[in-house]
Motif scaffolding. Structure first.
Motif, PDB file in Angstrom:
ATOM      1  N   UNK A  75       0.819  -1.219   0.000  1.00  0.00           N
ATOM      2  CA  UNK A  75       0.000   0.000   0.000  1.00  0.00           C
ATOM      3  C   UNK A  75       0.853   1.270   0.000  1.00  0.00           C
ATOM      4  N   UNK A  76       2.105   1.140  -0.441  1.00  0.00           N
ATOM      5  CA  UNK A  76       3.003   2.279  -0.556  1.00  0.00           C
ATOM      6  C   UNK A  76       2.971   2.796  -1.992  1.00  0.00           C
ATOM      7  N   UNK A  77       2.873   4.109  -2.125  1.00  0.00           N
ATOM      8  CA  UNK A  77       2.958   4.769  -3.433  1.00  0.00           C
ATOM      9  C   UNK A  77       4.045   5.824  -3.350  1.00  0.00           C
ATOM     10  N   UNK A  89      -5.481   8.695 -11.157  1.00  0.00           N
ATOM     11  CA  UNK A  89      -5.936   7.496 -11.860  1.00  0.00           C
ATOM     12  C   UNK A  89      -5.986   6.275 -10.946  1.00  0.00           C
ATOM     13  N   UNK A  90      -5.623   6.449  -9.686  1.00  0.00           N
ATOM     14  CA  UNK A  90      -5.594   5.337  -8.735  1.00  0.00           C
ATOM     15  C   UNK A  90      -6.757   5.491  -7.764  1.00  0.00           C
ATOM     16  N   UNK A  91      -7.417   4.386  -7.467  1.00  0.00           N
ATOM     17  CA  UNK A  91      -8.542   4.380  -6.544  1.00  0.00           C
ATOM     18  C   UNK A  91      -8.027   4.196  -5.115  1.00  0.00           C
ATOM     19  N   UNK A  92      -8.151   5.254  -4.314  1.00  0.00           N
ATOM     20  CA  UNK A  92      -7.745   5.215  -2.913  1.00  0.00           C
ATOM     21  C   UNK A  92      -8.947   5.252  -1.978  1.00  0.00           C
ATOM     22  N   UNK A  93     -10.117   4.879  -2.485  1.00  0.00           N
ATOM     23  CA  UNK A  93     -11.333   4.999  -1.685  1.00  0.00           C
ATOM     24  C   UNK A  93     -11.455   3.932  -0.599  1.00  0.00           C
ATOM     25  N   UNK A  94     -10.704   2.859  -0.694  1.00  0.00           N
ATOM     26  CA  UNK A  94     -10.761   1.781   0.286  1.00  0.00           C
ATOM     27  C   UNK A  94     -10.201   2.277   1.622  1.00  0.00           C
ATOM     28  N   UNK A  95     -11.035   2.293   2.629  1.00  0.00           N
ATOM     29  CA  UNK A  95     -10.609   2.769   3.946  1.00  0.00           C
ATOM     30  C   UNK A  95     -10.337   1.617   4.916  1.00  0.00           C
ATOM     31  N   UNK A  96     -10.239   0.388   4.392  1.00  0.00           N
ATOM     32  CA  UNK A  96     -10.018  -0.756   5.277  1.00  0.00           C
ATOM     33  C   UNK A  96      -8.542  -0.953   5.634  1.00  0.00           C
ATOM     34  N   UNK A  97      -7.669  -0.170   5.023  1.00  0.00           N
ATOM     35  CA  UNK A  97      -6.243  -0.268   5.351  1.00  0.00           C
ATOM     36  C   UNK A  97      -5.602   1.104   5.207  1.00  0.00           C
ATOM     37  N   UNK A  98      -4.365   1.203   5.650  1.00  0.00           N
ATOM     38  CA  UNK A  98      -3.617   2.458   5.567  1.00  0.00           C
ATOM     39  C   UNK A  98      -3.024   2.631   4.171  1.00  0.00           C
ATOM     40  N   UNK A  99      -2.861   3.885   3.769  1.00  0.00           N
ATOM     41  CA  UNK A  99      -2.212   4.248   2.507  1.00  0.00           C
ATOM     42  C   UNK A  99      -0.960   5.042   2.845  1.00  0.00           C
ATOM     43  N   UNK A 100       0.141   4.725   2.186  1.00  0.00           N
ATOM     44  CA  UNK A 100       1.412   5.399   2.414  1.00  0.00           C
ATOM     45  C   UNK A 100       1.850   6.105   1.136  1.00  0.00           C
ATOM     46  N   UNK A 149      -6.884  12.003  -1.905  1.00  0.00           N
ATOM     47  CA  UNK A 149      -7.209  10.728  -1.270  1.00  0.00           C
ATOM     48  C   UNK A 149      -8.409  10.903  -0.342  1.00  0.00           C
ATOM     49  N   UNK A 150      -8.401  11.954   0.455  1.00  0.00           N
ATOM     50  CA  UNK A 150      -9.520  12.208   1.367  1.00  0.00           C
ATOM     51  C   UNK A 150     -10.815  12.470   0.605  1.00  0.00           C
ATOM     52  N   UNK A 151     -10.726  13.153  -0.510  1.00  0.00           N
ATOM     53  CA  UNK A 151     -11.911  13.383  -1.347  1.00  0.00           C
ATOM     54  C   UNK A 151     -12.485  12.049  -1.808  1.00  0.00           C
ATOM     55  N   UNK A 152     -11.610  11.144  -2.262  1.00  0.00           N
ATOM     56  CA  UNK A 152     -12.078   9.825  -2.701  1.00  0.00           C
ATOM     57  C   UNK A 152     -12.741   9.058  -1.563  1.00  0.00           C
ATOM     58  N   UNK A 153     -12.329   9.325  -0.347  1.00  0.00           N
ATOM     59  CA  UNK A 153     -12.871   8.642   0.829  1.00  0.00           C
ATOM     60  C   UNK A 153     -14.013   9.423   1.481  1.00  0.00           C
TER      61      UNK A 153
END
Length: 159
Positions: A75-77, A89-100, A149-153
């Motif tokens: 989950x690192x970008x 272009x990447x979907x970061x809407x999944x809030x079940x894990x952390x994004x780095x 990312x927050x907007x997507x979530x």
């Protein structure tokens, strides 16, 4: 879960102070990969972060490998101007894990040897004059990524 902003060996205290303020405003954790180009007691860092610095969740790591040992690397970008995928272009809407999100030094970015095998996770922010502008300011780049990312979530736990 949450957003993690990783600064790989940052060099400019004012940028790190501004990023710390953004992290506090977005409930993001700030990870600082050493060595730093300044002291965290630096008055420029405190001035940019104002009185927010002590409220930010700041984690210090002696190396990026130390960070990888603590968290799942999938989950690192990596935000770099040579990435082939635009960040949006990447979907970061999944809030079940952390994004780095890893950002490199202001002068030289992330060392390319650290990105071997991770090229598909190198993201870029498109720019109109990329032949004349090497990159955006680091603190602006962090804000763009964090808020998208927050907007997507749907801005969880924010008002």
């Amino acid at each position: 879960m949450s957003i993690h902003i990783v600064l790989y060996q940052p060099e400019i205290p004012a940028n790190t102070g501004n990023i710390a303020r953004t992290c506090l405003a977005t409930n993001a954790t700030l990870h600082l990969i050493h060595p730093l180009g300044f002291s965290t007691d630096d008055k420029m860092l405190k001035r940019a972060g104002l009185d927010y610095w002590y409220h930010v969740d700041v984690q210090h790591h002696d190396s990026i490998e130390e960070l990888y040992q603590k968290y799942d690397e999938k989950h690192f970008y990596y935000i770099e101007n040579f990435g082939t995928t635009n960040y949006n272009e990447v979907d970061f809407s999944d809030t079940s894990h952390d994004w780095f999100f890893v950002f490199g030094r202001e002068t030289s970015g992330i060392p390319k040897d650290l990105l071997v095998g991770k090229e598909e996770r190198c993201l870029r922010i498109p720019m109109a004059q990329s032949d004349q502008v090497r990159s955006l300011n680091l603190s602006n780049t962090v804000a763009i990524i964090a808020y998208d990312v927050l907007k997507q979530q749907n801005f969880p736990n924010m008002h």
